[in-house]
Scaffold this motif. Structure first.
Motif, mmCIF file in Angstrom:
data_model
loop_
_atom_site.group_PDB
_atom_site.id
_atom_site.type_symbol
_atom_site.label_atom_id
_atom_site.label_comp_id
_atom_site.label_asym_id
_atom_site.label_seq_id
_atom_site.Cartn_x
_atom_site.Cartn_y
_atom_site.Cartn_z
ATOM 1 N N THR A 117 -3.580 1.030 32.845
ATOM 2 C CA THR A 117 -3.087 1.704 34.037
ATOM 3 C C THR A 117 -3.805 3.032 34.218
ATOM 4 O OG1 THR A 117 -1.117 2.587 35.151
ATOM 5 C CG2 THR A 117 -1.188 2.789 32.751
ATOM 6 N N LYS A 118 -3.976 3.426 35.473
ATOM 7 C CA LYS A 118 -4.596 4.719 35.764
ATOM 8 C C LYS A 118 -3.670 5.871 35.398
ATOM 9 C CE LYS A 118 -7.409 2.941 39.576
ATOM 10 N NZ LYS A 118 -7.661 3.017 41.048
ATOM 11 N N GLN A 119 -2.377 5.651 35.610
ATOM 12 C CA GLN A 119 -1.381 6.668 35.283
ATOM 13 C C GLN A 119 -0.173 6.010 34.648
ATOM 14 O OE1 GLN A 119 -0.955 8.314 39.405
ATOM 15 N NE2 GLN A 119 -1.138 10.276 38.354
ATOM 16 N N ARG A 133 -4.245 -4.929 36.244
ATOM 17 C CA ARG A 133 -4.661 -3.527 36.246
ATOM 18 C C ARG A 133 -3.723 -2.766 37.180
ATOM 19 N NH1 ARG A 133 -10.316 -2.142 34.694
ATOM 20 N NH2 ARG A 133 -11.000 -3.861 33.368
ATOM 21 N N TRP A 134 -3.000 -1.834 36.608
ATOM 22 C CA TRP A 134 -1.992 -1.083 37.347
ATOM 23 C C TRP A 134 -2.545 0.275 37.757
ATOM 24 C CZ3 TRP A 134 2.104 -4.029 38.428
ATOM 25 C CH2 TRP A 134 2.382 -5.111 37.578
ATOM 26 N N ASP A 135 -2.058 0.758 38.879
ATOM 27 C CA ASP A 135 -2.369 2.120 39.289
ATOM 28 C C ASP A 135 -1.361 3.109 38.703
ATOM 29 O OD1 ASP A 135 -4.643 1.981 41.462
ATOM 30 O OD2 ASP A 135 -3.320 0.282 41.806
ATOM 31 N N LEU A 136 -0.119 2.623 38.519
ATOM 32 C CA LEU A 136 0.925 3.480 37.951
ATOM 33 C C LEU A 136 1.944 2.627 37.230
ATOM 34 C CD1 LEU A 136 2.427 6.261 37.717
ATOM 35 C CD2 LEU A 136 3.541 5.690 39.885
ATOM 36 N N ALA A 196 1.207 0.943 48.326
ATOM 37 C CA ALA A 196 1.489 0.338 47.024
ATOM 38 C C ALA A 196 2.364 -0.896 47.140
ATOM 39 C CB ALA A 196 2.144 1.360 46.105
ATOM 40 N N ARG A 234 3.641 6.528 48.353
ATOM 41 C CA ARG A 234 2.549 5.575 48.120
ATOM 42 C C ARG A 234 2.677 4.423 49.121
ATOM 43 N NH1 ARG A 234 0.017 5.664 42.762
ATOM 44 N NH2 ARG A 234 0.648 7.570 41.672
ATOM 45 N N GLU A 262 -2.630 -0.537 45.942
ATOM 46 C CA GLU A 262 -2.137 -0.032 44.660
ATOM 47 C C GLU A 262 -1.100 -0.983 44.080
ATOM 48 O OE1 GLU A 262 -2.097 4.705 44.447
ATOM 49 O OE2 GLU A 262 -0.751 3.905 45.968
ATOM 50 N N ARG A 263 -1.030 -1.009 42.763
ATOM 51 C CA ARG A 263 -0.009 -1.780 42.060
ATOM 52 C C ARG A 263 0.808 -0.834 41.192
ATOM 53 N NH1 ARG A 263 -0.860 -7.321 42.110
ATOM 54 N NH2 ARG A 263 -2.937 -8.013 42.765
ATOM 55 N N VAL A 264 2.135 -0.889 41.372
ATOM 56 C CA VAL A 264 3.045 -0.035 40.596
ATOM 57 C C VAL A 264 3.999 -0.927 39.820
ATOM 58 C CG1 VAL A 264 4.857 1.711 40.690
ATOM 59 C CG2 VAL A 264 2.903 1.854 42.257
#
Length: 320
Positions: free
Chosen positions: A96-98, A78-81, A32, A29, A2-4
């Protein structure tokens, strides 16, 4: 993996206040990796962050150019959060997903609680400092174990929040006197490169072997490491007050023209003392122009009140 992306504050104190939710993300996470965007003053606080990919330093530019710089450095990933404490528009234009973007509450609440609201948690995570093993070793060399330490920061970001240095000197002299509650302790003075004038009255009030003036001598991450060691910290409303509180040591904040209900030190080991003038009275007189006042607005806080508050905090935390 994951990438935050975590977009936090420019000011030191605000960055510390926001660190509780960052710690929550680290714990929840575990896979992450983190990218931190912050101002140059706060950057050292994140150097020891676990699973850190990058710190993006946002030096302020005219016309909000620093936000365009941040977008250019993050739009290709591309971010996860994405967590945006600053409430900026930049976060809306990232893949971002979120995304969690802070919205100020209609009714002001403590800034630690306000930060926690961004993740919609049922609890409020405590601010957390990130200190490397080397940082802790360096702190032990700076503040040794030969005697207890009393830490103090007599400066602040603006004159109106600064308690007079002569009163700091008198207070500290009483606390470490032979019959005082911290007899045998040594005073460590913290501050930035421009804070030497604030330290001078304290150095003048104490004997040379009673004080260690570290003003302007340490990087901020080294200060954060050192502030895990003292028995007590006393200071004005400043970033170092919040660092001390996050470190968990007993922290006494001297407040006046700022609202301690919003900006007071956070944690079980903290206390606030103020003079007779309430925040509402300060605000009614000066409103938002109080930050431009060239003189201290802390003169109604006397040494005796600060001394009694320090004793009370010491007694409450003596079993730790």
């Amino acid at each position: 993996m994951e990438r935050v992306l975590f977009i936090t504050s420019t000011r030191i104190g605000d960055a510390v206040i926001n660190s509780g939710i960052l710690q929550h993300l680290l714990e929840t996470r575990p896979e992450a990796r983190f990218t931190i965007a912050c101002g140059p003053l706060a950057e050292p606080l994140f150097r020891a962050l676990p699973r850190l990919d990058e710190i993006i330093v946002m030096a302020k530019k005219k016309g909000g150019g620093h936000w365009m710089d941040l977008w250019q450095r993050t739009v290709g990933k591309r971010w996860d959060l994405v967590v945006d404490i600053r409430g900026s528009g930049t976060s809306y234009f990232l893949w971002t997903k979120q995304r969690r973007i802070l919205k100020r509450p209609e009714t002001p609440i403590n800034k630690v609680e306000e930060a926690a609201s961004i993740l919609r948690l049922g609890h409020v995570p405590d601010p957390t400092l990130y200190v490397s093993d080397d940082g802790h070793r360096g702190a032990l060399e700076t503040l040794n174990d030969k005697q207890p330490w009393l830490a103090v920061c007599p400066s602040a970001s603006a004159p109106y929040k600064v308690w007079p240095g002569e009163r700091f000197g008198e207070l500290l002299k009483r606390l470490i006197a032979a019959d005082g509650p911290m007899a045998g302790a040594k005073v460590a003075i913290f501050g930035g490169p421009g804070d030497h004038d604030a330290a001078t009255p304290i150095c003048d009030a104490l004997e040379n072997d009673q004080v260690l003036d570290l003003t302007g001598k340490l990087a901020l991450d080294d200060v954060a490491a050192c502030l895990h060691r003292p028995r007590l910290y006393i200071g004005n409303d400043s970033g170092l007050m919040h660092i001390s509180a996050a470190a968990g040591i007993p922290t006494l904040g001297l407040m006046g023209p700022t609202d301690d209900r919003l900006y007071g030190p956070w944690g079980e080991n903290t206390a606030v003392v103020r003079g007779a003038t309430s925040f509402e009275e300060h605000y009614a007189r000066f409103k938002n122009k109080r930050r431009f006042q060239p003189e201290s607005l802390m003169l109604d806080l006397d040494v005796e009140a600060a001394y009694e508050a320090a004793i009370s905090l010491l007694q409450r935390t003596e079993e730790q």
